[in-house]
Design a protein around this motif. Sequence first.
Motif, mmCIF file in Angstrom:
data_model
loop_
_atom_site.group_PDB
_atom_site.id
_atom_site.type_symbol
_atom_site.label_atom_id
_atom_site.label_comp_id
_atom_site.label_asym_id
_atom_site.label_seq_id
_atom_site.Cartn_x
_atom_site.Cartn_y
_atom_site.Cartn_z
ATOM 1 N N ALA A 1 6.462 12.166 -11.864
ATOM 2 C CA ALA A 1 7.161 13.395 -12.246
ATOM 3 C C ALA A 1 8.641 13.067 -12.419
ATOM 4 O O ALA A 1 9.135 12.105 -11.835
ATOM 5 N N PRO A 2 9.347 13.868 -13.206
ATOM 6 C CA PRO A 2 10.793 13.652 -13.295
ATOM 7 C C PRO A 2 11.426 13.741 -11.909
ATOM 8 O O PRO A 2 11.038 14.557 -11.072
ATOM 9 N N GLY A 3 12.386 12.861 -11.664
ATOM 10 C CA GLY A 3 13.077 12.838 -10.375
ATOM 11 C C GLY A 3 12.481 11.894 -9.359
ATOM 12 O O GLY A 3 13.117 11.592 -8.350
ATOM 13 N N VAL A 4 11.266 11.407 -9.602
ATOM 14 C CA VAL A 4 10.646 10.455 -8.670
ATOM 15 C C VAL A 4 11.371 9.118 -8.776
ATOM 16 O O VAL A 4 11.658 8.630 -9.867
ATOM 17 N N GLN A 5 11.661 8.523 -7.637
ATOM 18 C CA GLN A 5 12.336 7.225 -7.570
ATOM 19 C C GLN A 5 11.282 6.122 -7.512
ATOM 20 O O GLN A 5 10.490 6.076 -6.574
ATOM 21 N N THR A 6 11.260 5.251 -8.500
ATOM 22 C CA THR A 6 10.316 4.134 -8.496
ATOM 23 C C THR A 6 10.926 2.970 -7.735
ATOM 24 O O THR A 6 12.135 2.956 -7.467
ATOM 25 N N ALA B 1 3.434 6.428 -3.185
ATOM 26 C CA ALA B 1 2.148 7.092 -2.952
ATOM 27 C C ALA B 1 2.393 8.410 -2.225
ATOM 28 O O ALA B 1 3.295 8.511 -1.395
ATOM 29 N N MET B 2 1.594 9.433 -2.559
ATOM 30 C CA MET B 2 1.757 10.735 -1.897
ATOM 31 C C MET B 2 1.593 10.597 -0.389
ATOM 32 O O MET B 2 2.339 11.188 0.377
ATOM 33 N N ALA B 3 0.600 9.870 0.035
ATOM 34 C CA ALA B 3 0.384 9.596 1.458
ATOM 35 C C ALA B 3 0.224 8.089 1.591
ATOM 36 O O ALA B 3 -0.845 7.549 1.368
ATOM 37 N N VAL C 1 0.186 7.434 7.045
ATOM 38 C CA VAL C 1 -1.110 7.704 7.662
ATOM 39 C C VAL C 1 -1.213 7.045 9.037
ATOM 40 O O VAL C 1 -1.731 7.632 9.983
ATOM 41 N N THR C 2 -0.709 5.814 9.165
ATOM 42 C CA THR C 2 -0.845 5.066 10.424
ATOM 43 C C THR C 2 0.292 5.307 11.403
ATOM 44 O O THR C 2 0.161 4.966 12.581
ATOM 45 N N GLY C 3 1.412 5.833 10.917
ATOM 46 C CA GLY C 3 2.564 6.016 11.786
ATOM 47 C C GLY C 3 3.424 4.777 11.930
ATOM 48 O O GLY C 3 4.389 4.760 12.690
ATOM 49 N N ILE C 4 3.086 3.716 11.210
ATOM 50 C CA ILE C 4 3.895 2.501 11.218
ATOM 51 C C ILE C 4 5.150 2.781 10.395
ATOM 52 O O ILE C 4 5.065 3.305 9.286
ATOM 53 N N THR C 5 6.313 2.443 10.937
ATOM 54 C CA THR C 5 7.571 2.697 10.237
ATOM 55 C C THR C 5 8.139 1.406 9.654
ATOM 56 O O THR C 5 7.745 0.296 10.048
ATOM 57 N N LEU D 1 0.800 -1.220 0.000
ATOM 58 C CA LEU D 1 0.000 0.000 0.000
ATOM 59 C C LEU D 1 0.836 1.276 0.000
ATOM 60 O O LEU D 1 0.289 2.367 -0.106
ATOM 61 N N SER D 2 2.145 1.159 0.092
ATOM 62 C CA SER D 2 3.017 2.326 0.053
ATOM 63 C C SER D 2 3.319 2.776 -1.372
ATOM 64 O O SER D 2 3.955 3.795 -1.572
#
Length: 137
Positions: free
Chosen positions: A67-72, A113-115, A120-124, A41-42
């Motif tokens: 967008a350019p520069g985004v790391q997939t 994902a943007m969020a 959202v959950t604070g899980i790291t 989900l990330s």
Amino acid sequence: MSAKSIALNTPSDVRHALQMVKDGKLCPQVLQAAIDQIRYLSWVHCPIHTADQNRTQVEVLFCGEIAPGVQTQNGGEILDVVAIKNEIGQEETLRLTLSRPVPAADSCLLVPAMASYMQVTGITEEDLCAAERGIAK
């Protein structure tokens, strides 16, 4: 151990589920599946419609996260984005140039994902790694 799936909605849920595995009340595979789902989900999964022969140039449906520069996760960095417009003049697909080939087995480009669910959950990632280390013991 009858649970077939669990939801991990907070960092304490992750720790509690690991404790349940250690106590024999939860199957380790169920916890691992929940961890895998959180990681899934990330990422925004953008289906690849076409790809060049070396798979460094792909075409996907329009996606606001691209967008350019985004790391997939599976194609390196997005170097260039060209919008392909449909007959109405709206952006329909995006042709992307990537820094490395997308693996042949991958049918989707994975873009952050943007969020994400983790944000959202604070899980790291450390919470998830700690649980996986606990499962392995």
